[in-house]
Design a protein around this motif. Sequence first.
Motif, short mmCIF file in Angstrom:
data_model
loop_
_atom_site.label_atom_id
_atom_site.label_comp_id
_atom_site.label_asym_id
_atom_site.label_seq_id
_atom_site.Cartn_x
_atom_site.Cartn_y
_atom_site.Cartn_z
N ALA A 253 0.81 -1.21 0.00
CA ALA A 253 0.00 0.00 0.00
C ALA A 253 0.85 1.27 0.00
O ALA A 253 0.38 2.32 -0.43
N SER B 113 -9.24 7.30 -4.05
CA SER B 113 -9.46 6.12 -3.19
C SER B 113 -8.40 5.08 -3.48
O SER B 113 -8.05 4.84 -4.63
N GLY C 18 -3.64 5.18 -0.44
CA GLY C 18 -2.79 4.83 0.71
C GLY C 18 -2.91 5.79 1.88
O GLY C 18 -2.13 5.72 2.83
N THR D 146 -3.89 4.13 5.12
CA THR D 146 -2.79 3.27 5.54
C THR D 146 -1.78 4.07 6.37
O THR D 146 -1.24 3.57 7.36
P1 ADP Z 1 -7.16 5.35 0.82
O1 ADP Z 1 -7.31 5.65 2.28
O2 ADP Z 1 -6.27 6.30 0.13
O3 ADP Z 1 -8.47 5.22 0.12
P2 ADP Z 1 -6.08 2.85 1.74
O4 ADP Z 1 -4.92 3.28 2.55
O5 ADP Z 1 -7.31 2.46 2.47
O6 ADP Z 1 -6.43 3.95 0.67
O7 ADP Z 1 -5.68 1.61 0.84
C1 ADP Z 1 -4.46 1.52 0.14
C2 ADP Z 1 -4.33 0.13 -0.48
O8 ADP Z 1 -4.25 -0.85 0.54
C3 ADP Z 1 -5.55 -0.27 -1.31
O9 ADP Z 1 -5.07 -0.97 -2.42
C4 ADP Z 1 -6.34 -1.18 -0.41
O10 ADP Z 1 -7.01 -2.13 -1.16
C5 ADP Z 1 -5.26 -1.81 0.43
N1 ADP Z 1 -5.77 -2.09 1.78
C6 ADP Z 1 -6.33 -1.24 2.66
N2 ADP Z 1 -6.64 -1.83 3.83
C7 ADP Z 1 -6.25 -3.12 3.70
C8 ADP Z 1 -6.27 -4.27 4.57
N3 ADP Z 1 -6.75 -4.21 5.81
N4 ADP Z 1 -5.79 -5.42 4.10
C9 ADP Z 1 -5.29 -5.50 2.85
N5 ADP Z 1 -5.21 -4.47 1.98
C10 ADP Z 1 -5.68 -3.29 2.40
#
Ligand code: ADP
Length: 603
Positions: free
Chosen positions: A362, A382, A385, A388
């Motif tokens: 991520a 979206s 990251g 994250t």
């Molecule tokens: P944003 O907040 O910018 O929308 P995220 O940080 O939620 O993005 O996600 C970044 C990447 O990590 C995405 O590809 C998402 O699918 C992946 N991801 C997010 N949370 C998890 C998780 N708990 N397990 C596995 N992959 C995840």
Amino acid sequence: MSLWEIIRRLYPYVLPYRRLIISTLLLTLVGSLAAQVNPFVLRYTVDTVQSLLNRNLGLAQGLNMLLWVSGLLLGKEVINTFIQFGQKFYGEKIRINVSSTLSQDAIHKLLSYELGFYSDSGNQAGKLQTRIDRGVESLMKLVQNFFIDILPLFANAAVALVVMFMANVYVGLVAVAVLPVYFWISYQQADKLNGTRRALRGLREAKSQGLVNLIDSAVVIKSFVREDYEEQKQAQVQQNLQNAQLETRKTNFLYDGLKTFVEQVGVVLIIILTAYLVLDRQISIGAIMFHILLFNNVSAPIRQLHRIYDEMNEALTYSEGFFDILDADDAREKTGSIQPDQLRGTFEICNVDFTYPSGTQALHDVCLTIEEGKTTALVGLSGAGKSTIINLLCKFYEPDHGKMLLDGRPLADYDTHALRQRIGLVLQKNHIFKGTIEENIRYGVMDATLEQIQAAAKQAYLHEQIMELPKGYQSDAQQLSGGQQQRIAIARLFLKNPPIIFLDEPTASLDAIATEQIKNSLDAIKKGRTVVIISHSLAQIVDSDCIYVMKQGRMVESGTHEQLYDLRGTYREIFDASARSLNIEKLARVMVDDEDEVGDTAA
Ligand code: ADP
């Protein structure tokens, strides 16, 4: 896991109850000795009656003996009742106590694990629940078997066997000859069941996970009218489970039948042998009853041994999954020793890579600085990251590599709980627990007074709405609308009053009026605190002190709104798209016309 390993693991759990176990064992031993009384008494009765008959004597002469025998048997039963009560009650007490300690231990461990543990596909809620329930249940049977039942059972069988040999060596030999056959069949049975059991365990886990999913997805299932499809999916799991269960039962019934047959062959052999010996005048007629009852005392515990063997195999299958939960030490949340008393809240992230346990990378080589007392915005499409980064800042996950510093010291060195005490987190969708509104807001500070809770609700623009509900603060929080639930989360934040605040799209589920109100109160709470905000709402982004722009896990731009806007890069693209989606031009025109009209009227 081997049986010894499981018993070794169970030992500390039963150790506190050692006195209770010893008392139960003693009671059971006394009970098993008492069980041998019947054969002796019956032999004596039959022989005495026979000799009375031989001497042409009747009831008058036998009455004394009858009274004596009845008194003895009834007296033994009275004692037996107390023994049975004590044995069952204490046995149950040990089981219940040990089982609640085991369950509580599993909960304690689960709560200490990092988030990655829960995202493992083998650790979904329903699966964990089945594994804990079944694991504890089968371990309890093992406790009962190994610490309570097995010794008295052996003692019972051994005493009966010795008495048999003492009564007549040949009869003893017949009893001994039947036992290996009985054991061999039991062994074959267990062997056959082993594979099916493992399959059963997997299917049971799948079934409860399926149920949890169904309940969680009720709204989607109904809105897409997928009831039949979901039912079919569950029916398939159910069918497989059904087949495995029937297979297990079939095997059990078949082998149980065989064992009963072998046992009955033993009884028949003993009857024939004893009858021969009686007819040959080597022993008295009372020996027939005596031998059959003794053989029953040998075979009854042996029959139990099969149950023990069976339950032991079951425990081997289910306890493995249970101890896996207790032993997931790698998943333990890491913590450091620094107590962040005087936290300033400057985060420096440098060359950080991060991959989720699922394998999704991520973050790629991310660098950013979050300055104390300022508001930093994270912008990006979206999946870029942004969340994250917040996950890493809260220490929910650890980076693969790279540097993460808080106030100049490695984030990893901070005491995780103490750090989180100083962080307020509001997400797009916040969890609302089953309970009242008051309890849910109190989650921010457990010993808050009702006044403090109400003050927090007022700051989150929730108080008045709560007061309109029939039960006020005692209303069920899960019945509130999405927007109201969001305000509960914000009220928790006000109550917690932390120096660092992470807002991950906090107003995404709110209506325009609520968004404005919440924005105002968030603006108030932001002052003097370190704030990181993720938002798709331009209004909340533009007046941030610093904006970081992310794209596909990489940091691509940073600066103030003006700087980034002029850069004509990713930020500008997102900004323009947002403005277009809001139809800002038209909105602006409407507002200008409106102002002109007001101006004209005033003139
Ligand atoms: P944003 O907040 O910018 O929308 P995220 O940080 O939620 O993005 O996600 C970044 C990447 O990590 C995405 O590809 C998402 O699918 C992946 N991801 C997010 N949370 C998890 C998780 N708990 N397990 C596995 N992959 C995840």
